[in-house]
Design a protein around this motif. Structure first.
Motif, PDB file in Angstrom:
ATOM      1  N   ARG A 152      67.827 -41.184   7.749  1.00 48.52           N
ATOM      2  CA  ARG A 152      68.479 -42.405   7.283  1.00 48.52           C
ATOM      3  C   ARG A 152      69.099 -42.137   5.924  1.00 48.52           C
ATOM      4  O   ARG A 152      68.554 -41.401   5.117  1.00 48.52           O
ATOM      5  N   ARG A 153      70.244 -42.779   5.657  1.00 49.88           N
ATOM      6  CA  ARG A 153      70.882 -42.609   4.350  1.00 49.88           C
ATOM      7  C   ARG A 153      70.357 -43.614   3.337  1.00 49.88           C
ATOM      8  O   ARG A 153      70.519 -43.436   2.133  1.00 49.88           O
ATOM      9  N   ASP A 154      69.719 -44.710   3.828  1.00 50.23           N
ATOM     10  CA  ASP A 154      69.111 -45.689   2.936  1.00 50.23           C
ATOM     11  C   ASP A 154      68.085 -46.487   3.748  1.00 50.23           C
ATOM     12  O   ASP A 154      67.891 -46.237   4.919  1.00 50.23           O
ATOM     13  N   ALA A 155      67.451 -47.442   3.097  1.00 55.79           N
ATOM     14  CA  ALA A 155      66.383 -48.210   3.746  1.00 55.79           C
ATOM     15  C   ALA A 155      66.873 -49.542   4.304  1.00 55.79           C
ATOM     16  O   ALA A 155      66.074 -50.428   4.604  1.00 55.79           O
ATOM     17  N   ALA A 156      68.169 -49.687   4.494  1.00 54.94           N
ATOM     18  CA  ALA A 156      68.722 -50.957   4.975  1.00 54.94           C
ATOM     19  C   ALA A 156      68.128 -51.372   6.315  1.00 54.94           C
ATOM     20  O   ALA A 156      67.985 -52.563   6.591  1.00 54.94           O
ATOM     21  N   SER A 199      62.398 -47.719   7.019  1.00 55.21           N
ATOM     22  CA  SER A 199      62.195 -46.289   6.794  1.00 55.21           C
ATOM     23  C   SER A 199      62.531 -45.523   8.068  1.00 55.21           C
ATOM     24  O   SER A 199      62.508 -46.091   9.165  1.00 55.21           O
ATOM     25  N   ASP A 241      64.788 -39.321   4.374  1.00 54.83           N
ATOM     26  CA  ASP A 241      65.419 -40.436   3.663  1.00 54.83           C
ATOM     27  C   ASP A 241      66.359 -39.855   2.622  1.00 54.83           C
ATOM     28  O   ASP A 241      65.929 -39.353   1.583  1.00 54.83           O
ATOM     29  N   SER A 269      68.293 -41.210   0.592  1.00 51.38           N
ATOM     30  CA  SER A 269      68.434 -41.934  -0.679  1.00 51.38           C
ATOM     31  C   SER A 269      67.420 -41.464  -1.725  1.00 51.38           C
ATOM     32  O   SER A 269      67.544 -41.813  -2.898  1.00 51.38           O
ATOM     33  N   ARG A 300      62.483 -36.261   0.033  1.00 54.47           N
ATOM     34  CA  ARG A 300      63.204 -36.767   1.194  1.00 54.47           C
ATOM     35  C   ARG A 300      62.443 -36.671   2.501  1.00 54.47           C
ATOM     36  O   ARG A 300      62.632 -37.475   3.385  1.00 54.47           O
TER      37      ARG A 300
END
Length: 121
Positions: A59-63, A66, A105, A107, A113
């Motif tokens: 994932r590039r962020d936690a939007a 996780s 992760d 981000s 990560r």
């Protein structure tokens, strides 16, 4: 907005990072991105006498939560079925099969990560 090509590149990056980490931990990669009509296994490895099926989520962020939260009970059931099929098709005899998860992760700082969870299913 993320394109399909960007998502694919992010997934490949995560799988490469996970494979390097697991090999550094002493595992041996047996297969990558194995596909059959029922689905795909990201990584199949050997950890001593144990065959390990590893699902990698990047994932590039936690939007959307996780990376590891994306692995549902249904996904774990599918991974178990796919692992059994992989073993049959490759004629590999294993006394133990383990399902591991690796969450990436993007981000987080590079050193933080990767999250490796052993034996989830």
């Amino acid at each position: 907005m993320t394109t399909a090509a960007q998502r694919n590149a992010m997934g490949v990056y995560g799988e490469d990072l996970a494979a390097r980490h697991l090999v550094a931990d002493g595992m041996v990669v047996l297969d990558r991105n194995w596909r059959c009509p029922e689905g795909e296994l990201d990584l199949v490895l050997r950890d001593g006498p144990v065959v390990v099926v590893c699902e990698v989520k990047t994932r590039r962020d936690a939007a959307f939560g996780s990376p590891l939260e994306a692995v549902t009970g249904a996904k774990l059931c599918r991974l178990r079925r796919l692992a059994a099929r992989w073993l049959r098709e490759h004629q590999v005899s294993a006394t133990e099969v383990r399902i591991d998860l690796v969450g990436i992760d993007l981000s987080l700082p590079v050193a933080e990560r990767l999250d490796h969870v052993r034996g989830v299913g």
